[in-house]
Scaffold this motif. Structure first.
Motif, PDB file in Angstrom:
ATOM      1  N   LEU A   1      26.629  38.108 -10.476  1.00  0.00           N
ATOM      2  CA  LEU A   1      25.221  37.771 -10.287  1.00  0.00           C
ATOM      3  C   LEU A   1      24.816  36.679 -11.278  1.00  0.00           C
ATOM      4  O   LEU A   1      25.238  36.684 -12.438  1.00  0.00           O
ATOM      5  CB  LEU A   1      24.326  38.995 -10.478  1.00  0.00           C
ATOM      6  CG  LEU A   1      24.542  40.157  -9.500  1.00  0.00           C
ATOM      7  CD1 LEU A   1      23.634  41.314  -9.857  1.00  0.00           C
ATOM      8  CD2 LEU A   1      24.304  39.710  -8.057  1.00  0.00           C
ATOM      9  N   THR A   2      23.992  35.754 -10.791  1.00  0.00           N
ATOM     10  CA  THR A   2      23.485  34.675 -11.635  1.00  0.00           C
ATOM     11  C   THR A   2      22.026  34.945 -11.972  1.00  0.00           C
ATOM     12  O   THR A   2      21.204  35.195 -11.085  1.00  0.00           O
ATOM     13  CB  THR A   2      23.596  33.318 -10.918  1.00  0.00           C
ATOM     14  OG1 THR A   2      24.974  33.061 -10.615  1.00  0.00           O
ATOM     15  CG2 THR A   2      23.057  32.194 -11.789  1.00  0.00           C
ATOM     16  N   LEU A   3      21.729  34.907 -13.245  1.00  0.00           N
ATOM     17  CA  LEU A   3      20.348  35.106 -13.695  1.00  0.00           C
ATOM     18  C   LEU A   3      19.628  33.767 -13.683  1.00  0.00           C
ATOM     19  O   LEU A   3      20.118  32.783 -14.241  1.00  0.00           O
ATOM     20  CB  LEU A   3      20.338  35.713 -15.089  1.00  0.00           C
ATOM     21  CG  LEU A   3      18.991  36.218 -15.618  1.00  0.00           C
ATOM     22  CD1 LEU A   3      19.220  37.420 -16.539  1.00  0.00           C
ATOM     23  CD2 LEU A   3      18.260  35.128 -16.382  1.00  0.00           C
ATOM     24  N   CYS A   4      18.467  33.727 -13.038  1.00  0.00           N
ATOM     25  CA  CYS A   4      17.656  32.504 -12.955  1.00  0.00           C
ATOM     26  C   CYS A   4      16.283  32.780 -13.565  1.00  0.00           C
ATOM     27  O   CYS A   4      15.735  33.877 -13.413  1.00  0.00           O
ATOM     28  CB  CYS A   4      17.500  32.049 -11.504  1.00  0.00           C
ATOM     29  SG  CYS A   4      19.064  31.812 -10.616  1.00  0.00           S
ATOM     30  N   TYR A   5      15.736  31.791 -14.217  1.00  0.00           N
ATOM     31  CA  TYR A   5      14.438  31.984 -14.866  1.00  0.00           C
ATOM     32  C   TYR A   5      13.588  30.724 -14.713  1.00  0.00           C
ATOM     33  O   TYR A   5      14.087  29.614 -14.562  1.00  0.00           O
ATOM     34  CB  TYR A   5      14.616  32.325 -16.347  1.00  0.00           C
ATOM     35  CG  TYR A   5      15.287  31.250 -17.159  1.00  0.00           C
ATOM     36  CD1 TYR A   5      14.543  30.349 -17.913  1.00  0.00           C
ATOM     37  CD2 TYR A   5      16.679  31.122 -17.171  1.00  0.00           C
ATOM     38  CE1 TYR A   5      15.150  29.356 -18.657  1.00  0.00           C
ATOM     39  CE2 TYR A   5      17.297  30.122 -17.909  1.00  0.00           C
ATOM     40  CZ  TYR A   5      16.535  29.244 -18.652  1.00  0.00           C
ATOM     41  OH  TYR A   5      17.138  28.253 -19.383  1.00  0.00           O
TER      42      TYR A   5
ATOM     43  N   CYS B   1       8.298  32.713 -17.489  1.00  0.00           N
ATOM     44  CA  CYS B   1       7.245  33.422 -16.755  1.00  0.00           C
ATOM     45  C   CYS B   1       7.788  34.217 -15.564  1.00  0.00           C
ATOM     46  O   CYS B   1       7.055  35.008 -14.966  1.00  0.00           O
ATOM     47  CB  CYS B   1       6.163  32.457 -16.279  1.00  0.00           C
ATOM     48  SG  CYS B   1       6.742  31.227 -15.106  1.00  0.00           S
ATOM     49  N   ASP B   2       9.070  34.013 -15.228  1.00  0.00           N
ATOM     50  CA  ASP B   2       9.646  34.779 -14.117  1.00  0.00           C
ATOM     51  C   ASP B   2      11.170  34.779 -14.225  1.00  0.00           C
ATOM     52  O   ASP B   2      11.763  33.821 -14.736  1.00  0.00           O
ATOM     53  CB  ASP B   2       9.219  34.182 -12.774  1.00  0.00           C
ATOM     54  CG  ASP B   2       9.291  35.197 -11.639  1.00  0.00           C
ATOM     55  OD1 ASP B   2       9.575  36.381 -11.915  1.00  0.00           O
ATOM     56  OD2 ASP B   2       9.065  34.819 -10.484  1.00  0.00           O
ATOM     57  N   ILE B   3      11.772  35.882 -13.765  1.00  0.00           N
ATOM     58  CA  ILE B   3      13.221  36.036 -13.770  1.00  0.00           C
ATOM     59  C   ILE B   3      13.650  36.604 -12.425  1.00  0.00           C
ATOM     60  O   ILE B   3      13.013  37.534 -11.910  1.00  0.00           O
ATOM     61  CB  ILE B   3      13.700  36.974 -14.894  1.00  0.00           C
ATOM     62  CG1 ILE B   3      13.248  36.470 -16.261  1.00  0.00           C
ATOM     63  CG2 ILE B   3      15.219  37.130 -14.873  1.00  0.00           C
ATOM     64  CD1 ILE B   3      13.555  37.433 -17.406  1.00  0.00           C
ATOM     65  N   VAL B   4      14.707  36.063 -11.833  1.00  0.00           N
ATOM     66  CA  VAL B   4      15.258  36.586 -10.583  1.00  0.00           C
ATOM     67  C   VAL B   4      16.781  36.593 -10.689  1.00  0.00           C
ATOM     68  O   VAL B   4      17.367  35.962 -11.578  1.00  0.00           O
ATOM     69  CB  VAL B   4      14.828  35.753  -9.352  1.00  0.00           C
ATOM     70  CG1 VAL B   4      13.317  35.790  -9.171  1.00  0.00           C
ATOM     71  CG2 VAL B   4      15.339  34.319  -9.464  1.00  0.00           C
ATOM     72  N   LEU B   5      17.416  37.313  -9.769  1.00  0.00           N
ATOM     73  CA  LEU B   5      18.871  37.353  -9.682  1.00  0.00           C
ATOM     74  C   LEU B   5      19.307  36.796  -8.340  1.00  0.00           C
ATOM     75  O   LEU B   5      18.643  37.024  -7.319  1.00  0.00           O
ATOM     76  CB  LEU B   5      19.376  38.792  -9.822  1.00  0.00           C
ATOM     77  CG  LEU B   5      19.137  39.489 -11.163  1.00  0.00           C
ATOM     78  CD1 LEU B   5      19.514  40.962 -11.068  1.00  0.00           C
ATOM     79  CD2 LEU B   5      19.920  38.807 -12.279  1.00  0.00           C
ATOM     80  N   ILE B   6      20.417  36.062  -8.326  1.00  0.00           N
ATOM     81  CA  ILE B   6      20.978  35.593  -7.061  1.00  0.00           C
ATOM     82  C   ILE B   6      22.474  35.939  -7.015  1.00  0.00           C
ATOM     83  O   ILE B   6      23.129  36.062  -8.051  1.00  0.00           O
ATOM     84  CB  ILE B   6      20.788  34.071  -6.856  1.00  0.00           C
ATOM     85  CG1 ILE B   6      21.547  33.273  -7.925  1.00  0.00           C
ATOM     86  CG2 ILE B   6      19.315  33.702  -6.847  1.00  0.00           C
ATOM     87  CD1 ILE B   6      21.591  31.775  -7.647  1.00  0.00           C
ATOM     88  N   ASN B   7      22.979  36.134  -5.827  1.00  0.00           N
ATOM     89  CA  ASN B   7      24.400  36.387  -5.605  1.00  0.00           C
ATOM     90  C   ASN B   7      24.953  35.219  -4.797  1.00  0.00           C
ATOM     91  O   ASN B   7      24.748  35.139  -3.585  1.00  0.00           O
ATOM     92  CB  ASN B   7      24.599  37.708  -4.869  1.00  0.00           C
ATOM     93  CG  ASN B   7      26.055  38.121  -4.817  1.00  0.00           C
ATOM     94  OD1 ASN B   7      26.960  37.288  -4.784  1.00  0.00           O
ATOM     95  ND2 ASN B   7      26.294  39.437  -4.798  1.00  0.00           N
TER      96      ASN B   7
END
Length: 239
Positions: A140-144, A113-119
């Protein structure tokens, strides 16, 4: 696991420019703290940019799971997953060293339901409730986030949706509770913006009786003085 506060994601695409995000898609141009969300591992020989875009537009399928595998590990793409090989806008390679893989489902109980990126190099951490993918893309790490979804079934065009979690029946659209509540709220009557109109029954009575306005006599200054004089004389005789 709680219900999603956002509609389920239904598709993911990768584009080469920020201004090429497809209609009805949201672009992850930044990380959670505002750093560049560019996913292409550029070199002095091969430069480029890639941005992840995702859609929540209602459709038959939802993204049930998402992962990233190394380009050399394409033989190990998980069962049921499909790799995004080409960029959506220029038909070039989507990612230089990795493959973004999606698992689309028409009968899922849970969905992304959601995706973000973190460094992580910038001190960013995985947000609460999110899962992180091990393989990094351009540092970058993809988080969901995954949450249960509900399907709204309509017995007729204007019927109130019946919420029945199910894994059966393909070809039906997917919704979450928030969307269904918006539908219910939309059915509530509203008077905002409507002009004020008198009931026609009172308008008829008004026309029949007509307004009661007293007749006003027009007097000149001479008439007024004459009346005052007569009134004064009358009071003298009475006294």
């Amino acid at each position: 696991m709680q219900l999603a506060s956002l509609p389920p994601i239904t598709n993911v695409k990768i584009v080469s420019q920020k201004d090429r995000c497809p209609p009805n898609y949201f672009m992850l141009a930044k990380t959670v703290q505002g750093h560049d969300g560019q996913l292409f591992d550029s070199t002095w020989r091969q430069k480029g940019k890639r941005y992840l875009c995702f859609s929540r537009e209602v459709g038959e399928s939802v993204v049930e799971d998402i992962t990233v595998v190394g380009e050399d590990d394409d033989r190990f793409i998980p069962t049921g997953f499909t790799a995004i090989v080409k960029a959506h806008d220029d038909d070039e390679k989507a990612l230089r060293k990795h493959l973004l893989c999606l698992k689309l489902s028409k009968a899922a109980v849970n969905a992304v339901c959601d995706i973000v990126l973190i460094n992580k190099n910038k001190g960013e951490t995985v947000p609460s409730g999110f899962h992180s993918i091990v393989n990094e893309v351009n540092d970058l790490t993809l988080c969901y986030k995954v949450a249960p979804i509900l399907r709204a079934q309509y017995t007729e065009a204007n019927a109130v949706p019946q919420h029945t979690p199910s894994t059966a029946s393909t070809g039906q659209h997917w919704y979450i509770l928030k969307q269904n509540l918006q539908i219910l709220n939309a059915k509530e009557p509203s008077i905002e913006g409507l002009p004020f109109v008198v009931n026609y029954k009172f308008e008829i009575l008004w026309k029949k009786s007509g307004p009661t306005v007293p007749n006003m006599q027009s007097l000149s200054v001479t008439d007024i003085n004459s009346k005052v004089s007569h009134a004064s004389l009358g009071s003298v005789f009475l006294s």
